[in-house]
Design an enzyme around this catalytic site. Structure first.
Site, short mmCIF file in Angstrom:
data_model
loop_
_atom_site.label_atom_id
_atom_site.label_comp_id
_atom_site.label_asym_id
_atom_site.label_seq_id
_atom_site.Cartn_x
_atom_site.Cartn_y
_atom_site.Cartn_z
N GLN A 101 -6.84 -0.69 5.95
CA GLN A 101 -7.30 -1.22 7.25
C GLN A 101 -8.77 -1.63 7.26
OE1 GLN A 101 -5.39 -2.00 9.79
NE2 GLN A 101 -3.48 -0.93 9.36
N HIS A 145 -0.62 -8.04 3.39
CA HIS A 145 -0.16 -8.55 4.69
C HIS A 145 -1.04 -8.11 5.86
CE1 HIS A 145 1.97 -5.04 6.60
NE2 HIS A 145 2.07 -4.62 5.35
N ALA A 170 0.82 -1.21 0.00
CA ALA A 170 0.00 0.00 0.00
C ALA A 170 0.85 1.27 0.00
CB ALA A 170 -0.94 0.00 1.19
N THR A 171 2.08 1.17 0.50
CA THR A 171 2.97 2.34 0.45
C THR A 171 3.14 2.75 -1.01
OG1 THR A 171 4.11 1.72 2.47
CG2 THR A 171 5.31 3.16 0.96
N CYS A 205 4.05 1.62 12.37
CA CYS A 205 4.83 2.32 11.34
C CYS A 205 5.61 3.48 11.93
CB CYS A 205 3.91 2.87 10.26
SG CYS A 205 2.96 1.59 9.45
N SER A 246 -3.43 -3.76 0.75
CA SER A 246 -2.20 -4.46 1.10
C SER A 246 -2.53 -5.88 1.57
CB SER A 246 -1.50 -3.69 2.22
OG SER A 246 -0.32 -4.35 2.58
N1 PMP Z 1 -1.84 2.66 4.88
C1 PMP Z 1 -2.23 2.24 6.09
C2 PMP Z 1 -3.47 2.80 6.69
C3 PMP Z 1 -1.48 1.30 6.78
O1 PMP Z 1 -1.86 0.89 8.00
C4 PMP Z 1 -0.32 0.77 6.18
C5 PMP Z 1 0.54 -0.25 6.90
N2 PMP Z 1 0.96 0.17 8.17
C6 PMP Z 1 0.05 1.24 4.92
C7 PMP Z 1 -0.74 2.18 4.29
C8 PMP Z 1 1.28 0.74 4.22
O2 PMP Z 1 1.07 -0.56 3.75
P1 PMP Z 1 2.28 -1.50 3.29
O3 PMP Z 1 2.89 -2.04 4.53
O4 PMP Z 1 1.61 -2.55 2.45
O5 PMP Z 1 3.21 -0.68 2.48
#
Ligand code: PMP
Length: 366
Positions: A177, A197, A68-69, A314, A195
């Site tokens: 989420q 995971h 998702a990043t 994060c 995402s």
């Molecule tokens: N958006 C949200 C709301 C998240 O909680 C996260 C993961 N912490 C991300 C984006 C990033 O996702 P990814 O770990 O797949 O890059």
């Protein structure tokens, strides 16, 4: 082991593990190859795209990303490039994940007018987002479910209101989420970031939903895979794992509701507990334990093999400003614990967590 940190990441489910292993072993072709092995790999991509679209209840395109990043960065940088003449204003919330927050800061430095809306106010959050939209608004980017508090944004209401004011404004939703975890009625967007995971799939694989007719320019240039919009050989194995995880995620609406109210009720019997979650997805509960710092409680619970988070995983080592956006005082933020459930969480797990918190208070409260 009681794992209650499912908003940070999840334990891969058996179905996902099996799909990854099977495809690594027997389906390792390059989806761009013209021979049978390429075609077999491509079939997996098609099948998983359909699985994700079906789960979202949408039609449109799915692009696979590294997570998702990348999906968020792709939209935040790729949409302004594709719609250069649609305006210079971008509206978002004040409680986004860093993968939206940081690109917004870059865009602001590059001359975009970036407006951030707080969840607290007299009018609803959704109305205050819509109020900001004008003829110069290029994009609205809001998260569906907040990763720290579980706060749910009604993105369907935002989408409808935004399009009424300016049909050209693109609506992006970070859906990470909420996907598979809450009902779909509050989800509507031109772009949705997902995402694997977070739903018991593999790490390093995500998706970007793109509604029909919406465009973006790529972040990455290369071999031209995925319609020239996301170059790089598709990782068929983890994509298969993503699809398997989507299919395997059960409807937990009632289960999460019941676990959440049970935990809230029990915690309410303790002195000095404040709840930082409201209007929240029921798989997430954020609360503060007065007089016990988050890290102290977290490691105390860890000794009992109970795993929770001290806010957002994060923002490890960095203090996240998100809780203060939700009106949480600095001292409450310092003692905040985030608990997040999975389909495997049981009432016994909640009981053990409660006993742990209770004992932690007796031992550590200043
Ligand atoms: N958006 C949200 C709301 C998240 O909680 C996260 C993961 N912490 C991300 C984006 C990033 O996702 P990814 O770990 O797949 O890059």
């Amino acid at each position: 082991m009681i794992y209650l940190d499912n908003s940070a990441t999840t334990k891969p489910c058996k179905e996902a593990i099996r799909a990854v292993a099977e495809n690594m072993e027997h389906n390792f072709g390059n989806a761009s190859s013209l021979h049978k092995m390429g075609i077999n790999a491509e079939l997996v991509l098609k099948d998983v795209k359909k699985t994700i679209l079906d789960k979202l209840g949408l039609t449109g395109e799915i692009f696979f990303t590294s997570g998702a990043t990348e999906s968020n960065n792709t939209v935040l940088f790729g949409v302004p490039k594709a719609y250069k003449h649609n305006g210079k204003k971008i509206v978002s919330s004040s409680f986004e994940h860093p993968s939206v927050d940081m690109p917004l800061k870059e865009l602001s430095e590059a001359g975009y007018e970036v407006v951030r809306i707080s969840p607290l106010g007299e009018k609803s959050f959704e109305e205050r987002i819509i109020d900001e939209v004008d003829g110069n608004t290029l994009m609205v980017s809001v998260m569906w479910v907040n990763n720290e508090t579980g706060y749910i944004t009604d993105t369907a209401k935002i989408y409808n209101g935004v399009k009424r004011k300016n049909p050209k404004t693109i609506v992006h939703v970070d859906g990470v989420q909420g996907f598979c975890k809450i009902p779909l009625k509050t989800l509507k967007a031109d772009f949705i970031s997902l995402s694997a995971h977070k739903i018991h799939g593999p790490k390093g694989i995500g998706a970007l939903y793109c509604a029909k007719g919406s465009r973006f320019l790529p972040l990455l240039y290369g071999g031209g895979q995925q319609k020239n919009l996301r170059s790089g050989t598709e990782p068929v194995d983890i994509i298969a794992g993503f699809g398997a995880a989507v299919k395997a995620y059960p409807d937990c609406t009632a289960r999460y509701e019941s676990l959440n109210s049970r935990l809230s009720e029990k915690l309410s019997t303790l002195e000095g507990i404040t709840f930082n979650s409201f209007n929240n997805a029921k798989n997430i509960l954020n609360f503060s334990v007065r007089g016990v710092r988050s890290e102290i409680m977290l490691h105390f619970l860890e000794e009992r093999e109970i795993y929770v988070s001290s806010g957002s995983a994060c923002s490890k080592g960095k203090k996240s400003g998100v809780l203060s956006e939700f009106g949480v005082s600095d001292s409450d933020a310092d003692s905040a614990i985030r608990v997040s459930f999975s389909p495997e969480t049981t009432e016994e797990d909640i009981e053990a967590l409660f006993e742990g918190i209770k004992d932690g208070i007796i031992r550590f409260r200043r």
